[in-house]
Design a protein around this motif. Structure first.
Motif, short mmCIF file in Angstrom:
data_model
loop_
_atom_site.label_atom_id
_atom_site.label_comp_id
_atom_site.label_asym_id
_atom_site.label_seq_id
_atom_site.Cartn_x
_atom_site.Cartn_y
_atom_site.Cartn_z
N ASN A 20 0.68 -1.27 -0.29
CA ASN A 20 0.00 0.05 -0.02
C ASN A 20 0.93 1.24 0.23
OD1 ASN A 20 -2.49 -1.22 0.16
ND2 ASN A 20 -2.18 -1.73 2.08
N ILE A 57 -3.10 3.48 1.84
CA ILE A 57 -2.75 2.94 2.96
C ILE A 57 -4.03 3.37 3.96
CG2 ILE A 57 -1.55 3.52 5.25
CD1 ILE A 57 0.74 4.07 3.42
N SER A 115 -4.58 2.56 7.48
CA SER A 115 -4.40 3.01 8.85
C SER A 115 -4.48 4.53 9.06
CB SER A 115 -3.22 2.49 9.54
OG SER A 115 -3.22 2.80 10.95
N LEU A 138 0.30 6.08 11.79
CA LEU A 138 1.44 5.27 11.15
C LEU A 138 2.73 5.57 11.99
CD1 LEU A 138 0.65 6.01 7.34
CD2 LEU A 138 0.49 3.85 8.57
N VAL A 166 6.29 6.50 11.21
CA VAL A 166 6.94 7.16 10.09
C VAL A 166 8.54 7.09 10.07
CG1 VAL A 166 6.80 8.60 8.16
CG2 VAL A 166 4.88 8.25 9.51
N LYS A 172 -2.17 9.63 9.10
CA LYS A 172 -1.95 9.27 7.74
C LYS A 172 -1.69 10.63 6.77
CE LYS A 172 -5.01 7.90 4.48
NZ LYS A 172 -5.98 6.92 4.04
N GLU A 190 3.97 1.79 2.96
CA GLU A 190 3.59 1.00 4.06
C GLU A 190 4.42 -0.18 4.04
OE1 GLU A 190 -0.58 -0.01 6.42
OE2 GLU A 190 -0.51 -0.85 4.52
N PRO A 227 2.60 -3.53 7.73
CA PRO A 227 1.11 -3.46 7.91
C PRO A 227 0.61 -3.91 9.21
CG PRO A 227 1.35 -4.95 6.01
CD PRO A 227 2.93 -4.46 6.59
N PRO A 259 1.08 0.59 12.40
CA PRO A 259 1.72 0.09 11.19
C PRO A 259 2.94 1.01 10.73
CG PRO A 259 -0.61 0.27 10.97
CD PRO A 259 -0.31 0.82 12.14
N ALA A 314 5.43 3.01 8.27
CA ALA A 314 5.32 3.55 6.62
C ALA A 314 6.94 4.17 6.64
CB ALA A 314 4.20 4.29 6.43
#
Length: 69
Positions: free
Chosen positions: A6, A11, A13, A16, A18, A31, A47, A50, A55, A57
């Motif tokens: 994704n 994405i 979620s 995230l 990051v 996000k 991502e 996940p 998650p 990214a």
């Protein structure tokens, strides 16, 4: 690549963890904040984990990322 990755708006979620384009941890972002950070440097939000909580990214060039994987 067997699994679909994704990127950006795909994405799902809302939050995230990051990783920046130079490898620094940017922390937990929404996000929208993460996508804005990626666009600010002209890259994609990918991502990479996940199933983590939250998650994970990475900000990177999607074409280069798929080539390297």
């Amino acid at each position: 690549m067997a699994d679909k990755v994704n990127i950006n708006n795909n994405i799902r979620s809302p939050k995230l963890r990051v990783i920046g384009h130079t490898g620094e941890n940017l922390g937990v972002l929404t996000k929208d904040e993460a996508i804005a950070a990626a666009k600010a440097v002209g890259l994609d939000l990918i991502e990479v984990s996940p199933h983590a909580e939250p998650p994970v990214a990475r900000i990177a060039d999607y074409g280069k990322y798929t080539y390297e994987t």
